[in-house]
Design an enzyme around this catalytic site. Sequence first.
Site, PDB file in Angstrom:
ATOM      1  N   ARG A 127       0.947  -0.827   0.161  1.00 16.43           N
ATOM      2  CA  ARG A 127      -0.404   0.406   0.122  1.00 16.43           C
ATOM      3  C   ARG A 127       0.480   1.372   0.030  1.00 16.43           C
ATOM      4  NH1 ARG A 127      -4.665   0.237   4.000  1.00 16.43           N
ATOM      5  NH2 ARG A 127      -3.153   1.392   5.858  1.00 16.43           N
ATOM      6  N   ASP A 171       0.661  -2.876  11.796  1.00 18.01           N
ATOM      7  CA  ASP A 171       1.480  -3.265  10.941  1.00 18.01           C
ATOM      8  C   ASP A 171       0.984  -4.502  11.092  1.00 18.01           C
ATOM      9  OD1 ASP A 171       3.021  -4.012   8.932  1.00 18.01           O
ATOM     10  OD2 ASP A 171       2.315  -1.094   8.238  1.00 18.01           O
ATOM     11  N   ASP A 174       4.565  -6.180   9.208  1.00 20.66           N
ATOM     12  CA  ASP A 174       5.696  -5.203   9.996  1.00 20.66           C
ATOM     13  C   ASP A 174       5.822  -5.986  12.018  1.00 20.66           C
ATOM     14  OD1 ASP A 174       6.691  -3.458   7.976  1.00 20.66           O
ATOM     15  OD2 ASP A 174       5.865  -1.702   9.721  1.00 20.66           O
TER      16      ASP A 174
HETATM   17  O1  LIG Z   1      -7.405  -3.560   2.531  1.00 19.93           O
HETATM   18  P1  LIG Z   1      -5.875  -2.147   2.179  1.00 19.93           P
HETATM   19  O2  LIG Z   1      -6.351  -0.638   2.790  1.00 19.93           O
HETATM   20  O3  LIG Z   1      -5.145  -2.744   0.806  1.00 19.93           O
HETATM   21  O4  LIG Z   1      -4.803  -2.769   3.119  1.00 19.93           O
HETATM   22  C1  LIG Z   1      -4.269  -4.327   3.566  1.00 19.93           C
HETATM   23  C2  LIG Z   1      -3.676  -4.655   3.248  1.00 19.93           C
HETATM   24  O5  LIG Z   1      -1.651  -3.580   3.608  1.00 19.93           O
HETATM   25  C3  LIG Z   1      -0.993  -4.269   4.748  1.00 19.93           C
HETATM   26  O6  LIG Z   1      -0.053  -4.653   3.188  1.00 19.93           O
HETATM   27  P2  LIG Z   1       0.850  -3.897   3.341  1.00 19.93           P
HETATM   28  O7  LIG Z   1       0.845  -2.666   1.908  1.00 19.93           O
HETATM   29  O8  LIG Z   1       1.322  -2.675   4.376  1.00 19.93           O
HETATM   30  O9  LIG Z   1       1.797  -4.383   2.670  1.00 19.93           O
HETATM   31  P3  LIG Z   1       3.228  -5.642   3.491  1.00 19.93           P
HETATM   32  O10 LIG Z   1       2.723  -6.818   3.947  1.00 19.93           O
HETATM   33  O11 LIG Z   1       4.132  -6.096   2.301  1.00 19.93           O
HETATM   34  O12 LIG Z   1       3.779  -4.912   4.505  1.00 19.93           O
HETATM   35  C4  LIG Z   1      -2.225  -6.043   4.270  1.00 19.93           C
HETATM   36  O13 LIG Z   1      -0.991  -7.282   4.677  1.00 19.93           O
HETATM   37  C5  LIG Z   1      -2.772  -5.621   3.121  1.00 19.93           C
HETATM   38  O14 LIG Z   1      -2.176  -6.000   2.245  1.00 19.93           O
HETATM   39  O1  LIG Z   2      -4.808  -1.875  10.190  1.00 22.63           O
HETATM   40  C1  LIG Z   2      -3.494  -2.653   9.555  1.00 22.63           C
HETATM   41  C2  LIG Z   2      -4.236  -1.934   8.242  1.00 22.63           C
HETATM   42  C3  LIG Z   2      -3.408  -2.392   6.610  1.00 22.63           C
HETATM   43  N1  LIG Z   2      -2.192  -3.029   6.882  1.00 22.63           N
HETATM   44  C4  LIG Z   2      -1.812  -3.131   7.912  1.00 22.63           C
HETATM   45  O2  LIG Z   2      -1.442  -4.077   8.406  1.00 22.63           O
HETATM   46  N2  LIG Z   2      -2.807  -3.620   8.922  1.00 22.63           N
HETATM   47 MG   LIG Z   3       2.429  -3.970   5.924  1.00 23.25          MG
END
Ligand SMILES: O=P(O)(O)OC[C@H]1O[C@H](OP(=O)(O)OP(=O)(O)O)[C@H](O)[C@@H]1O
Ligand SMILES: O=c1cc[nH]c(=O)[nH]1
Ligand SMILES: [Mg+2]
Length: 209
Positions: A104, A200, A203
Amino acid sequence: MGKFQVLDHPLIQHKLTIIRDKNCGTKVFREVVNEISELMAYEVSRDMPLEDVKVETPIGWTTKKTLSGKKVAIVPILRAGLGMVDGMLELIPAAKVGHIGMYRDEETLKPVEYFVKLPSDISERQIFVVDPMLATGGSAIMAMDALKKRGAKDLRLVCLVAAPQGVKALQEAHPDVDIYTAALDEKLNEDGYIVPGLGDAGDRLFGTK
Ligand SMILES: O=P(O)(O)OC[C@H]1O[C@H](OP(=O)(O)OP(=O)(O)O)[C@H](O)[C@@H]1O
Ligand SMILES: O=c1cc[nH]c(=O)[nH]1
Ligand SMILES: [Mg+2]
């Protein structure tokens, strides 16, 4: 409209509370996500079709049930979805695993796709897309788009925490997709994080920031 179900088995609720705690470290977070995913795999596979098969026990012949449905693919949305794969595979060990890489954008909250690798017979498989968080729904919607573009038809999303906004957006964009979550939380905050959520997920799983 696809099914929307909160899988609120007491063990799932208990384990989810453990990982919501901001003091839960990476090791326990990862272990408990794995355990919840295994419990969710049990629940989301409840309606798998069965057929009769003849089996000879040490005592004699009988006709009993065996799985008859489509083969399964588990598709994590990278990175955080990776944390749910092993738990699902514990119960569905013959599943193939596809990967969709997406992050995101922190400013716009719009997902950016960076990787797609799927089993070649994806159009014939029952697909469980896994991602712990359904927040705005943008990532899940784009993942379903990517899958459908490559022929996928039978799609379910399995997540840990969903926001009402994300559920609505995914249902509107992909009314054929069933959604299973361990919890439906209150809302999103101004940074697009689920409240109360668990922070997150990527993370916390991988110890990044
Ligand atoms: O419904 P949304 O608003 O799209 O948010 C959800 C997304 O955000 C997070 O991923 P992130 O972008 O943090 O990537 P990551 O898993 O690599 O940390 C999570 O694992 C989802 O994929
Ligand atoms: O709360 C949230 C929203 C988006 N992605 C995450 O990892 N956590
Ligand atoms: Mg993430």
